[in-house]
Enzyme design. Structure first.
Site, mmCIF file in Angstrom:
data_model
loop_
_atom_site.group_PDB
_atom_site.id
_atom_site.type_symbol
_atom_site.label_atom_id
_atom_site.label_comp_id
_atom_site.label_asym_id
_atom_site.label_seq_id
_atom_site.Cartn_x
_atom_site.Cartn_y
_atom_site.Cartn_z
ATOM 1 N N PRO A 65 3.537 5.738 11.728
ATOM 2 C CA PRO A 65 3.137 5.873 10.321
ATOM 3 C C PRO A 65 1.637 6.180 10.218
ATOM 4 C CG PRO A 65 3.105 3.588 10.924
ATOM 5 C CD PRO A 65 3.408 4.338 12.177
ATOM 6 N N SER A 81 2.499 12.914 9.329
ATOM 7 C CA SER A 81 1.797 14.131 8.909
ATOM 8 C C SER A 81 0.565 13.799 8.066
ATOM 9 C CB SER A 81 2.747 15.034 8.115
ATOM 10 O OG SER A 81 3.811 15.413 8.944
ATOM 11 N N ASP A 82 0.381 12.530 7.745
ATOM 12 C CA ASP A 82 -0.833 12.125 7.027
ATOM 13 C C ASP A 82 -1.971 11.764 7.983
ATOM 14 O OD1 ASP A 82 -0.815 12.124 4.088
ATOM 15 O OD2 ASP A 82 1.060 11.051 4.362
ATOM 16 N N ILE A 131 11.684 18.309 11.250
ATOM 17 C CA ILE A 131 12.073 18.244 12.674
ATOM 18 C C ILE A 131 12.553 16.855 13.107
ATOM 19 C CG2 ILE A 131 10.687 20.183 13.538
ATOM 20 C CD1 ILE A 131 8.526 18.089 14.303
ATOM 21 N N GLY A 132 12.437 15.870 12.202
ATOM 22 C CA GLY A 132 12.760 14.485 12.574
ATOM 23 C C GLY A 132 14.194 14.279 13.031
ATOM 24 N N ASP A 133 15.144 14.783 12.228
ATOM 25 C CA ASP A 133 16.561 14.580 12.588
ATOM 26 C C ASP A 133 16.840 15.188 13.956
ATOM 27 O OD1 ASP A 133 16.746 13.532 10.085
ATOM 28 O OD2 ASP A 133 17.902 15.180 9.213
ATOM 29 N N GLU A 173 10.549 -0.682 12.890
ATOM 30 C CA GLU A 173 9.622 -1.585 12.204
ATOM 31 C C GLU A 173 9.391 -1.014 10.812
ATOM 32 O OE1 GLU A 173 8.574 -4.310 13.576
ATOM 33 O OE2 GLU A 173 9.155 -3.945 15.649
ATOM 34 N N CYS A 188 2.241 -3.224 6.137
ATOM 35 C CA CYS A 188 3.617 -3.747 6.072
ATOM 36 C C CYS A 188 3.615 -5.256 5.890
ATOM 37 C CB CYS A 188 4.379 -3.359 7.324
ATOM 38 S SG CYS A 188 3.549 -3.881 8.821
ATOM 39 N N GLU A 220 8.633 -2.277 -2.575
ATOM 40 C CA GLU A 220 7.356 -2.276 -1.850
ATOM 41 C C GLU A 220 6.330 -1.469 -2.644
ATOM 42 O OE1 GLU A 220 7.439 -0.304 1.991
ATOM 43 O OE2 GLU A 220 6.253 -1.911 2.882
HETATM 44 P P1 NAP Z 1 7.626 7.168 6.671
HETATM 45 O O1 NAP Z 1 7.420 8.145 5.610
HETATM 46 O O2 NAP Z 1 8.958 6.545 6.819
HETATM 47 O O3 NAP Z 1 7.213 7.918 8.051
HETATM 48 C C1 NAP Z 1 7.166 7.278 9.295
HETATM 49 C C2 NAP Z 1 7.285 8.322 10.387
HETATM 50 O O4 NAP Z 1 8.606 8.854 10.405
HETATM 51 C C3 NAP Z 1 6.353 9.511 10.188
HETATM 52 O O5 NAP Z 1 5.923 9.980 11.441
HETATM 53 C C4 NAP Z 1 7.270 10.519 9.532
HETATM 54 O O6 NAP Z 1 6.827 11.856 9.667
HETATM 55 C C5 NAP Z 1 8.538 10.262 10.307
HETATM 56 N N1 NAP Z 1 9.751 10.773 9.669
HETATM 57 C C6 NAP Z 1 9.966 11.102 8.371
HETATM 58 N N2 NAP Z 1 11.234 11.542 8.198
HETATM 59 C C7 NAP Z 1 11.833 11.481 9.404
HETATM 60 C C8 NAP Z 1 13.134 11.789 9.876
HETATM 61 N N3 NAP Z 1 14.102 12.252 9.070
HETATM 62 N N4 NAP Z 1 13.399 11.607 11.180
HETATM 63 C C9 NAP Z 1 12.460 11.141 12.011
HETATM 64 N N5 NAP Z 1 11.198 10.831 11.623
HETATM 65 C C10 NAP Z 1 10.899 11.003 10.335
HETATM 66 O O7 NAP Z 1 6.609 5.957 6.576
HETATM 67 P P2 NAP Z 1 5.037 5.989 6.242
HETATM 68 O O8 NAP Z 1 4.887 6.348 4.804
HETATM 69 O O9 NAP Z 1 4.342 6.844 7.250
HETATM 70 O O10 NAP Z 1 4.605 4.484 6.466
HETATM 71 C C11 NAP Z 1 4.641 3.520 5.466
HETATM 72 C C12 NAP Z 1 5.817 2.591 5.678
HETATM 73 O O11 NAP Z 1 5.746 2.048 6.979
HETATM 74 C C13 NAP Z 1 5.839 1.402 4.740
HETATM 75 O O12 NAP Z 1 7.146 1.191 4.266
HETATM 76 C C14 NAP Z 1 5.414 0.230 5.637
HETATM 77 O O13 NAP Z 1 5.892 -1.018 5.216
HETATM 78 C C15 NAP Z 1 5.988 0.652 6.943
HETATM 79 N N6 NAP Z 1 5.299 -0.008 8.070
HETATM 80 C C16 NAP Z 1 5.966 -0.977 8.754
HETATM 81 C C17 NAP Z 1 5.342 -1.648 9.804
HETATM 82 C C18 NAP Z 1 6.076 -2.707 10.550
HETATM 83 O O14 NAP Z 1 5.584 -3.112 11.605
HETATM 84 N N7 NAP Z 1 7.214 -3.201 10.081
HETATM 85 C C19 NAP Z 1 4.032 -1.324 10.143
HETATM 86 C C20 NAP Z 1 3.374 -0.317 9.423
HETATM 87 C C21 NAP Z 1 4.035 0.341 8.387
HETATM 88 P P3 NAP Z 1 6.125 12.623 8.406
HETATM 89 O O15 NAP Z 1 4.858 11.894 8.143
HETATM 90 O O16 NAP Z 1 5.924 13.991 8.918
HETATM 91 O O17 NAP Z 1 7.084 12.565 7.262
#
Ligand code: NAP
Length: 491
Positions: free
Chosen positions: A145, A173-174, A206-208, A245, A279, A379
């Site tokens: 993330p 991507s951010d 590309i994730g899927d 996570e 998180c 959230e």
């Molecule tokens: P996100 O949008 O779910 O993205 C996480 C990662 O997954 C990014 O690299 C994203 O790439 C990728 N991704 C998106 N769609 C995907 C797909 N279909 N297949 C595979 N990968 C894919 O999450 P975020 O906005 O970056 O992070 C915020 C979230 O993370 C919050 O909900 C937070 O609570 C959680 N978090 C949890 C923990 C923990 O330890 N539990 C720690 C930190 C954060 P792109 O950016 O290119 O879409």
């Protein structure tokens, strides 16, 4: 910026690019490659081909690369801190802390070089043994993330590589630039060609494809619950092991006998660290009714003094992007519309110069929020929170547990009976009692319910990257006596 595929730093196969903006100024920060499926295939092939030779080096040799990476990052840490500030909007202290966290994790996981153990179990008959030992999964896909763009990369790469897996990393991507900086340090430290690959591009595109690739053995992802659920369904095709996570909705609980000043210190940290984008962020404030007015007054006075703006000199930086700012504003509008009492914040700060267009928002507190409200159930992931008084222990436990997420929780209290009871009754992966977070490397970071599955950190976390294998051995030297095989068949 480039992709790292099989030891070469390259552009995407079709030269496609994406844009990244600085969250403090909303100005273009840089362009990065949009990897294609061909790039993904090449990265996964390289990881698979290099896996055996990397694993066969042994854990002591592998640990030397992790120690070296730590040394290299330590030497140029100011570059990483600057990047964290520009790409993510971290304050000076947050950028320093995250860099410390990266170094700590590299050290912690490298120390496992001589600590990975298995078991030898007695067989069913004498002179037979079952060797249970742990082997890597092979190709690990790491998806990270943006909120801790360096620490999350380190927390996945170090244990995955230490245990002998090869890796394909796709960062958010951010925050692709921070991830690239760290990957370059691993490469410089001597991770062999193909063992660590780096692809960037939209997860939605590309994730899927990465997740369901047949050569992938394990997917470790930190991110939102919705992405985690999608990954889980796509991983059904290759049955990849999953470490997920995901989201959190931490209750911050203050009991009537609590040290209120310490509770306030920890609350400000828990809610506004990283602009509420963590998180383990406090997302619901429950205060025992006898001290509710007093504590809420202390909080709202403190929040109004938090300096928001230029991350170099302020207490709190911006949200990560325009979408996150709009989500925050929507939560506030919704809370106002429901008639909850706005005690402080509720608007963007008035900033000047290059920061006028940045994604900043004031620390915001609502009182009298309802348990079923959106602000208490979804959230927020921004600097906005609601508070609710509670009467007794049962109400406290019931409210705290009433969430689809189950990562962190915080309790401030003195009564030991309440503390122990709460530690058991609160169904969250982490309960912080009279102290702030974040989690330590030696703690197991994990959550209940929609926060995901498996965990990171501690020996339990490193073991997630290892598959327990069983080797049955008969060393009696005797003729085998197998009841269903007639002896007269054996010439
Ligand atoms: P996100 O949008 O779910 O993205 C996480 C990662 O997954 C990014 O690299 C994203 O790439 C990728 N991704 C998106 N769609 C995907 C797909 N279909 N297949 C595979 N990968 C894919 O999450 P975020 O906005 O970056 O992070 C915020 C979230 O993370 C919050 O909900 C937070 O609570 C959680 N978090 C949890 C923990 C923990 O330890 N539990 C720690 C930190 C954060 P792109 O950016 O290119 O879409």
């Amino acid at each position: 910026m480039k992709l790292l595929i099989n030891g070469d730093w390259v552009n995407s196969a079709n030269e496609g690019e994406l844009e990244k903006y600085n969250p403090s100024t909303a100005k273009l920060f840089g362009k990065f490659p949009a990897a294609t499926k061909d790039d993904v295939n090449a990265a996964i092939d390289a990881a698979e081909e290099s896996f055996e030779s990397w694993y066969s080096k042994g854990s002591v040799e592998r640990s030397k690369v992790i120690y070296k990476t730590k040394e290299l990052i330590g030497k140029s840490r100011s570059e990483l801190e600057q990047l964290l500030q520009q790409e993510n909007g971290k304050t000076t202290i947050e950028a320093r802390q995250e860099t410390d966290g990266v170094l700590d994790q590299l050290q912690y996981y490298a120390e496992f070089a001589r600590k990975i153990t298995g078991e030898i179990v007695e067989g069913d008959t004498s002179l037979r043994k079952i060797f249970q030992y742990k082997v890597p999964y092979g190709v690990v896909v790491a998806l990270t993330p943006w909120n801790f763009p360096a620490a999350m990369v380190a927390r996945k790469l170090a244990p995955a590589l230490m245990t002998g897996n090869s890796v394909v990393l796709k960062p958010s991507s951010d925050t692709p630039f921070t991830a690239e900086w760290i990957v370059r340090k691993f490469a410089e430290a001597g991770v062999p060609k193909g063992v660590l690959n780096f692809v960037t591009g939209k997860g939605s595109e590309i994730g899927d494809y990465i997740v369901e690739h047949k050569k992938v053995g394990l997917v470790t992802m930190t991110g939102s619950t919705s992405t985690g659920q999608r990954i889980m369904s796509h991983a059904s095709s290759n049955m990849a092991k999953l470490i997920l996570e995901l989201g959190g909705k931490a209750p911050f609980m203050v009991w009537k006998d609590a040290d209120l000043k310490n509770a306030l210190r920890a609350f400000i940290w828990a809610k506004f660290w990283n602009t509420g984008q963590s998180c383990i962020a406090a997302e619901r404030l429950y205060v025992q009714s006898e001290v509710y007015d007093k504590f809420i007054g202390m909080v709202s006075q403190a929040l109004s003094k938090i300096r928001v703006g230029d991350p170099k000199t302020s207490d709190m930086g911006p949200l990560i992007n325009k979408g996150a700012l709009e989500t925050t504003e929507k939560f506030v509008e919704d809370a106002k519309a429901k008639g909850y009492k706005l005690l402080t914040g509720g608007e963007k700060p008035n900033l000047s110069g290059e920061f006028t267009k940045g994604y900043f928002y004031k620390p915001t507190l609502f009182s009298g929020v309802e348990q079923k409200s959106e602000i208490f159930q979804e959230e927020v992931f921004g600097p906005v929170i609601g508070a609710l008084p509670v009467e007794d222990e049962e109400e406290l436990f019931n409210y705290a547990n009433d969430s689809k997420y189950g990562l962190a929780s915080y309790l401030f209290a003195r009564d030991p009976n309440l503390i122990f009871k709460a530690s058991e009754r609160i169904r969250f992966g982490e309960v912080y009692v009279n102290m702030p977070g974040p989690e330590s490397s030696q703690g197991y970071h994990t959550g209940f319910r929609l926060t995901g599955q498996a965990g990171e950190g501690s020996k339990f976390g490193i073991e997630e990257y290892l598959h327990l294998k069983n080797v049955y051995v008969d060393y009696s030297g005797k003729d085998l006596n197998i009841e269903t095989v007639r002896e007269d068949l054996i010439e």
